[in-house]
Design a protein around this motif. Structure first.
Motif, PDB file in Angstrom:
ATOM      1  N   LEU A 197      50.135  22.922 -20.248  1.00 42.82           N
ATOM      2  CA  LEU A 197      49.994  24.390 -19.778  1.00 42.82           C
ATOM      3  C   LEU A 197      50.985  25.411 -21.144  1.00 42.82           C
ATOM      4  CD1 LEU A 197      48.936  26.427 -18.367  1.00 42.82           C
ATOM      5  CD2 LEU A 197      50.930  26.911 -16.251  1.00 42.82           C
ATOM      6  N   ARG A 198      50.011  26.025 -22.084  1.00 46.00           N
ATOM      7  CA  ARG A 198      51.206  26.734 -23.093  1.00 46.00           C
ATOM      8  C   ARG A 198      51.220  28.693 -22.742  1.00 46.00           C
ATOM      9  NH1 ARG A 198      53.341  26.968 -27.080  1.00 46.00           N
ATOM     10  NH2 ARG A 198      52.655  24.957 -27.999  1.00 46.00           N
ATOM     11  N   LEU A 199      51.962  29.036 -22.965  1.00 52.66           N
ATOM     12  CA  LEU A 199      52.700  30.636 -21.972  1.00 52.66           C
ATOM     13  C   LEU A 199      52.774  31.790 -23.209  1.00 52.66           C
ATOM     14  CD1 LEU A 199      54.771  29.315 -19.151  1.00 52.66           C
ATOM     15  CD2 LEU A 199      52.802  29.812 -18.938  1.00 52.66           C
ATOM     16  N   GLU A 200      52.068  32.506 -23.193  1.00 53.87           N
ATOM     17  CA  GLU A 200      52.583  33.231 -24.265  1.00 53.87           C
ATOM     18  C   GLU A 200      52.731  34.827 -23.749  1.00 53.87           C
ATOM     19  OE1 GLU A 200      49.628  33.794 -27.446  1.00 53.87           O
ATOM     20  OE2 GLU A 200      49.461  31.641 -27.424  1.00 53.87           O
ATOM     21  N   GLU A 201      54.237  35.346 -23.605  1.00 54.91           N
ATOM     22  CA  GLU A 201      54.492  36.378 -23.222  1.00 54.91           C
ATOM     23  C   GLU A 201      54.036  36.978 -22.065  1.00 54.91           C
ATOM     24  OE1 GLU A 201      56.219  39.008 -25.095  1.00 54.91           O
ATOM     25  OE2 GLU A 201      56.503  37.789 -26.890  1.00 54.91           O
ATOM     26  N   THR A 202      54.139  35.488 -21.407  1.00 54.80           N
ATOM     27  CA  THR A 202      54.026  35.718 -19.419  1.00 54.80           C
ATOM     28  C   THR A 202      55.245  35.352 -18.994  1.00 54.80           C
ATOM     29  OG1 THR A 202      51.580  34.764 -20.001  1.00 54.80           O
ATOM     30  CG2 THR A 202      52.841  34.316 -17.889  1.00 54.80           C
ATOM     31  N   GLU A 203      54.917  36.327 -18.300  1.00 57.18           N
ATOM     32  CA  GLU A 203      56.137  36.261 -17.110  1.00 57.18           C
ATOM     33  C   GLU A 203      56.211  35.042 -15.690  1.00 57.18           C
ATOM     34  OE1 GLU A 203      58.862  39.306 -13.853  1.00 57.18           O
ATOM     35  OE2 GLU A 203      57.707  40.368 -15.529  1.00 57.18           O
ATOM     36  N   ILE A 204      57.366  34.619 -15.195  1.00 58.67           N
ATOM     37  CA  ILE A 204      56.971  33.264 -14.096  1.00 58.67           C
ATOM     38  C   ILE A 204      57.600  34.290 -13.232  1.00 58.67           C
ATOM     39  CG2 ILE A 204      56.447  31.260 -13.394  1.00 58.67           C
ATOM     40  CD1 ILE A 204      55.068  30.632 -15.645  1.00 58.67           C
ATOM     41  N   LYS A 205      58.938  33.679 -12.073  1.00 58.37           N
ATOM     42  CA  LYS A 205      59.742  34.538 -11.529  1.00 58.37           C
ATOM     43  C   LYS A 205      59.771  33.161 -11.095  1.00 58.37           C
ATOM     44  CE  LYS A 205      58.372  38.971 -10.781  1.00 58.37           C
ATOM     45  NZ  LYS A 205      58.486  40.378  -8.988  1.00 58.37           N
ATOM     46  N   LYS A 206      58.863  32.197 -10.377  1.00 57.16           N
ATOM     47  CA  LYS A 206      58.956  31.209  -9.470  1.00 57.16           C
ATOM     48  C   LYS A 206      58.304  29.629  -9.845  1.00 57.16           C
ATOM     49  CE  LYS A 206      59.004  32.221  -5.174  1.00 57.16           C
ATOM     50  NZ  LYS A 206      58.907  32.586  -3.813  1.00 57.16           N
ATOM     51  N   ILE A 207      58.939  28.614 -10.092  1.00 55.18           N
ATOM     52  CA  ILE A 207      58.042  27.545 -10.051  1.00 55.18           C
ATOM     53  C   ILE A 207      58.671  26.476  -9.622  1.00 55.18           C
ATOM     54  CG2 ILE A 207      57.450  25.714 -11.926  1.00 55.18           C
ATOM     55  CD1 ILE A 207      58.163  27.320 -14.460  1.00 55.18           C
ATOM     56  N   ARG A 208      57.294  25.288  -9.085  1.00 51.57           N
ATOM     57  CA  ARG A 208      57.708  24.533  -8.327  1.00 51.57           C
ATOM     58  C   ARG A 208      57.128  23.871  -8.925  1.00 51.57           C
ATOM     59  NH1 ARG A 208      54.269  23.936  -3.638  1.00 51.57           N
ATOM     60  NH2 ARG A 208      53.549  26.312  -3.465  1.00 51.57           N
ATOM     61  N   VAL A 209      57.978  22.876  -9.171  1.00 45.74           N
ATOM     62  CA  VAL A 209      57.497  21.208  -9.742  1.00 45.74           C
ATOM     63  C   VAL A 209      57.011  20.586  -8.294  1.00 45.74           C
ATOM     64  CG1 VAL A 209      57.917  19.254 -10.483  1.00 45.74           C
ATOM     65  CG2 VAL A 209      59.538  21.769 -11.304  1.00 45.74           C
ATOM     66  N   ILE A 210      56.277  19.982  -7.813  1.00 45.87           N
ATOM     67  CA  ILE A 210      55.160  18.703  -6.880  1.00 45.87           C
ATOM     68  C   ILE A 210      55.599  17.623  -7.481  1.00 45.87           C
ATOM     69  CG2 ILE A 210      53.591  18.435  -5.803  1.00 45.87           C
ATOM     70  CD1 ILE A 210      54.119  21.304  -5.531  1.00 45.87           C
ATOM     71  N   GLY A 211      55.665  16.685  -8.386  1.00 42.85           N
ATOM     72  CA  GLY A 211      55.599  15.790  -9.353  1.00 42.85           C
ATOM     73  C   GLY A 211      56.794  15.417  -9.310  1.00 42.85           C
ATOM     74  N   SER A 212      56.865  13.772 -10.200  1.00 45.57           N
ATOM     75  CA  SER A 212      58.710  14.059 -11.559  1.00 45.57           C
ATOM     76  C   SER A 212      58.512  15.490 -12.044  1.00 45.57           C
ATOM     77  CB  SER A 212      57.970  13.072 -12.197  1.00 45.57           C
ATOM     78  OG  SER A 212      59.195  12.673 -13.336  1.00 45.57           O
ATOM     79  N   PRO A 213      60.444  15.867 -12.120  1.00 46.16           N
ATOM     80  CA  PRO A 213      60.085  16.778 -12.258  1.00 46.16           C
ATOM     81  C   PRO A 213      60.188  16.672 -14.170  1.00 46.16           C
ATOM     82  CG  PRO A 213      62.009  15.754 -11.283  1.00 46.16           C
ATOM     83  CD  PRO A 213      61.090  14.979 -11.677  1.00 46.16           C
ATOM     84  N   SER A 214      59.843  15.109 -14.827  1.00 46.02           N
ATOM     85  CA  SER A 214      59.274  15.004 -16.217  1.00 46.02           C
ATOM     86  C   SER A 214      58.168  15.964 -16.513  1.00 46.02           C
ATOM     87  CB  SER A 214      59.269  13.397 -16.532  1.00 46.02           C
ATOM     88  OG  SER A 214      58.136  13.383 -15.709  1.00 46.02           O
ATOM     89  N   ASP A 215      57.361  16.029 -15.898  1.00 43.85           N
ATOM     90  CA  ASP A 215      56.087  17.400 -15.354  1.00 43.85           C
ATOM     91  C   ASP A 215      56.282  18.183 -16.273  1.00 43.85           C
ATOM     92  OD1 ASP A 215      54.536  14.993 -14.199  1.00 43.85           O
ATOM     93  OD2 ASP A 215      54.653  15.820 -12.471  1.00 43.85           O
TER      94      ASP A 215
END
Length: 881
Positions: A710-728
């Protein structure tokens, strides 16, 4: 031995003898002044009596009494007034250096005096003057209380003091009692509790009547009500607490009321339409009124606060004071001002249902506008609970508060309580209590089974299942059956009587309601007048109402359910849907109608008119189809300069989220300019590569399976939740770590910016806004200061209440402890010493408390753009330069 009277007489005679040889001179301070400055003259000696005395041109003498708030008060002699405030602005400046500075004990008493006068004005007759005087133990007020019937006044003389441990007290007939008891006496507490309980029972009965008339529901006992569960978080959605019951939330309100935390606590109750916000608030207010009423009947003193429930529905564009006054009219002895006095002292709390509807529903240009005067009146005390219908509204409220903060908004702390859907066990238990066998659930689609998590739809299903003449649901689904029954019931009201033919067919009536919903959305309110109803009917039948066969339609329209008149004049009638879900669904019908008929431009125009809630979004995608919807929005770009930009961007994000959820796939085209106000859950989504450009996401759940990017350009995210392995995280490209409030890993929750950056790098993310690795980073002092200020900025706070050791008084505040107590204490001292904040003592229960108040917003300090003096020096000092 001389008596006291003889001593006083001797002193008076001596003073009179000294003044007998003096000449009196009255001088104007300037040509336009109406106040004269007196002085006594003995030959060459001139003794100025001003500023402690002044005389008006009509011969009234005024003698200094006290300095309260921002202006002095003088006792008046020779006229018809008892006290007055001078118009000469120079008096205040002259008095300041002459008055002795108060000690802490004097200041505490002065706070009490000021609060008493302010509170009494909430109960006083409009023409009454409050006369203050000292007495040996404290102070007293002579005043006239307005009677509940409005037929006269009740003269009162009340005595007050600071008791042991500075407890505020009032002199009752037999003893000194807590000041709160005095306010209950003024309000006639038992009568208020009884009449509020009666009013809330009427509201419950009204809701039940609307359900029967609009939905055809049977008049059954509501013993099947389930307690709502809520998740409480900070204003920015971070630091969520475990789910609790609505009763637990109310207990927390009681604790805040008792604690007097030095900030007005505003609790927003959020939740989908049909999730039970109104029922929960009405039930909480009624249960509390009954508990207080019963305790007083049994002679038991009750410290519990009453909840004043205010329903915004049907009161569009009314001011909050007007709505509050209407809500307490039945008590006959409370007004808006009296309610404010009770709220300031923790005896009453406002529950405002549908606050975002009060100002017209969807404009939100000044979302805090109606609430701000109330917050100012509360002055950093009390609790206000408001329900709002969407997370989009919270975004608009945030922007409004940020603007108000720069203009000096009162001291406020915000929290959000998100009402949760019922669990499967809750649904089964509810249906069992209703007498519906659990095997009936097998008749429903997966979508409808999910809908049962909303109490409204669980009741819909129960009513359908128990109706003897009901047919199977599988073909239409719950939502469609609900709308069909509503339209059929309204269609019967439009029968002509001669031929039993309806003036509008079911299809025409449904289309009319869709037009009405579209009018409401474009007009920024959830009501329509009779002329708009007539235009909608003509649009639906595609001919004039005076056409043959339709001649009686115009006269019959006012019989529709939901049409109410403010007077006997039908031209003043206003139509509203009996449940907000009907508005959502008919609005979805209007939008999907344009999509299905290829009128994409009209569909896109609707995207910019009003915010669409989840029911409308789901209705559009279900009716028009995920593929058709995706095609319509893939090339749509919200105009950044347009009035409806934020609305359109938020609707765009919600539509993309629904399409992704429906298809289980990320789109092959870029997602551009979308605002995802709710969680975007990609945990079960399949894709290899996707791109988001210029988007905002409140929360993102990453895919649980590997192989995505998932490529983000000039995109703001407040919270990220990792469901699987942290390597994701290796599939996340172009993320900006400075925007992140939380990073939730399977084994840890990170909310410090430095820790978030380390984790992103550790697990292979491409970070767009980080310095090259190996370069010296900011010092720990700078990191801590950024962390604290960022948290205050996100929570819209300009103050924090501190204990004597400068640590936060409220144990629920976790973020000030993230860098340890010493880092926080240094942060407080540095702000104070550089003049960017003040440390203020204030009157509160328990141990002494201090308020850290920023002189400018936290965002301004973080920006360090040279606009605010002292900010640059503050950061230079932290960096050791």
């Amino acid at each position: 031995m001389a008596t006291l009277d003889e001593l006083i007489q001797a002193i008076s005679d001596t003073i009179a003898d000294c003044l007998s040889n003096a000449a009196l001179r009255l001088q104007k301070s300037d040509r336009n002044s109406s106040e004269l400055r007196p002085s006594f003259i003995w030959g060459q000696d001139d003794v100025m009596l001003w500023p402690f005395m002044y005389v008006t041109t009509n011969g009234e003498w005024h003698i200094y009494s006290r300095f309260r708030g921002t202006s002095p008060t003088y006792l008046s002699f020779g006229g018809d007034r008892v006290s007055a405030t001078p118009s000469d602005e120079g008096i205040q400046a002259a008095l300041h250096p002459l008055l002795k500075a108060k000690g802490q004990e004097d200041a505490t008493l002065q706070y009490f005096v000021n609060d008493v006068e302010r509170d009494l004005r909430g109960f006083a007759d409009d023409d009454s003057e409050l006369v203050y005087s000292d007495h040996e133990q404290g102070f007293e007020y002579y005043w006239s209380k307005a009677t509940g019937e409005g037929t006269g006044t009740q003269p009162r003389r009340d005595y007050f003091r600071l008791g042991p441990d500075n407890a505020r007290q009032w002199r009752a007939e037999s003893d000194w009692v807590p000041y709160s008891e005095y306010l209950r006496v003024l309000a006639n507490w038992q009568v208020v509790a009884t009449r509020l309980r009666q009013k809330l029972e009427q509201i419950e009965a009204q809701l039940a009547t609307e359900e029967r008339e609009t939905l055809g529901w049977a008049a059954r006992e509501r013993s099947t009500t389930r307690m709502a569960r809520v998740v409480v978080s900070d204003m920015d959605g971070s630091h969520s607490e475990p789910a609790c019951t609505f009763a637990d939330l109310i207990d927390g309100v009681d604790e805040d009321l008792q604690a007097n935390r030095g900030q007005t606590q505003v609790v927003f109750i959020n939740g989908e339409a049909g999730i039970g916000k109104t029922r929960a608030m009405v039930d909480a207010a009624k249960s509390r009124a009954r508990a207080v009423e019963q305790a007083l009947e049994q002679g038991d003193p009750s410290d519990l606060a009453l909840f004043l429930y205010v329903r915004s529905t049907g009161q569009v564009l009314d001011s909050l004071p007007t709505v509050v006054s209407s809500a307490v009219a039945s008590t006959r002895n409370l007004t808006d001002a009296g309610v404010k006095a009770l709220c300031r002292n923790g005896l009453m709390t406002l529950l405002i249902d549908g606050f975002d509807e009060l100002l017209g529903g969807v404009g939100y240009s000044d979302a805090i506008g109606s609430l701000r005067p109330w917050l100012n009146e509360l002055g950093g005390r009390g609790v206000v609970v408001v329900s709002a219908r969407s997370s989009y509204y919270m975004g608009q409220y945030r922007s409004s508060v940020e603007r108000a903060n720069e203009q000096g908004l009162a001291l406020v702390r915000h929290r959000i309580a998100e009402i949760q859907r019922w669990s499967h066990e809750d649904v089964v238990s509810f249906l069992d209590a209703y007498g519906v066998p659990p095997e009936n659930l097998d008749r429903l689609s997966e979508h409808d089974r999910q809908l049962l998590g909303l109490p409204f739809f669980a009741r819909v299903f129960a009513e359908i299942a128990l109706a003897p003449d009901e047919i199977e649901i599988e073909s239409d689904g719950l939502t469609e059956r609900l709308l069909n029954k509503y339209v059929a019931r309204e269609e019967r009201k439009l029968m002509t009587g001669q031929t039993d033919a309806a003036l509008l067919s079911s299809a025409e009536l449904r289309r009319m309601f869709e037009y009405v919903a579209e009018f409401m959305a474009s007009n920024e309110e959830r009501e329509a007048d009779i002329s708009e109803l007539e235009i909608a009917a003509e649009s639906a039948i595609e001919e004039e109402l005076s056409s043959p066969g339709r001649r009686h339609l115009k006269q019959r329209l006012p019989v529709l359910c939901g049409l109410t008149a403010a007077s006997d004049d039908t031209s003043t009638s206003r139509f509203r849907f009996q449940h907000e879900l009907f508005f959502d669904q008919f609005l979805a019908g209007a939008a999907s109608h344009y999509l299905v008929n290829g009128q994409v431009n009209l569909f896109r125009s609707m995207l910019q008119q009003s915010h669409w809630r989840s029911a409308t979004i789901a209705g559009v995608v279900a009716t028009a189809g995920a593929q058709r919807t995706a095609q319509a929005i893939s090339a749509f770009r919200p105009n950044a300069a347009g009035v409806g930009h934020r609305v359109a961007a938020t609707n765009l994000g919600a539509l993309w989220a629904s399409v992704i959820r429906e298809t289980g796939q990320m789109p092959s085209t870029d997602i551009v300019g979308a605002v995802f106000a709710d969680d975007l859950d990609l945990s079960q989504t399949q894709f290899t590569s996707a791109r988001m450009i210029g988007c905002e996401l409140s929360s993102l759940a990453l895919p649980s399976s590997p192989g995505w990017q998932l490529r983000l350009e000039e995109t703001e995210i407040k919270k990220i939740r990792v469901i699987g392995s942290p390597s994701d995280l290796s599939g996340l490209r172009g993320v900006r770590h400075a925007d992140l409030v939380e990073l939730l890993l399977p084994s840890a929750l990170l909310d410090r910016r430095d820790e978030i950056l380390d984790a992103l790098r550790k697990y292979g993310s491409e970070v767009a806004d980080a310095e090259a690795q190996g370069l010296a980073g900011p010092s720990i002092d700078v990191l801590a200061a950024r962390h604290f200020l960022s948290n205050m900025a996100r929570r819209l706070e300009k103050s924090v209440i501190l204990r004597r050791d400068h640590q936060p008084e409220d144990s629920r505040l976790k973020w000030p402890r993230d860098y340890g107590p010493d880092a926080w204490k240094k942060f407080v001292n540095d702000l104070d010493s550089t003049g960017l904040a003040t440390l203020e003592r204030f009157s509160a229960s328990g141990e002494p408390k201090t308020r850290l108040r920023l002189r400018c917003s936290a965002s301004t300090i973080l920006a360090n753009d040279g606009v605010r003096p002292g900010v640059y020096e503050y950061w230079e000092r932290l960096e050791g330069k």
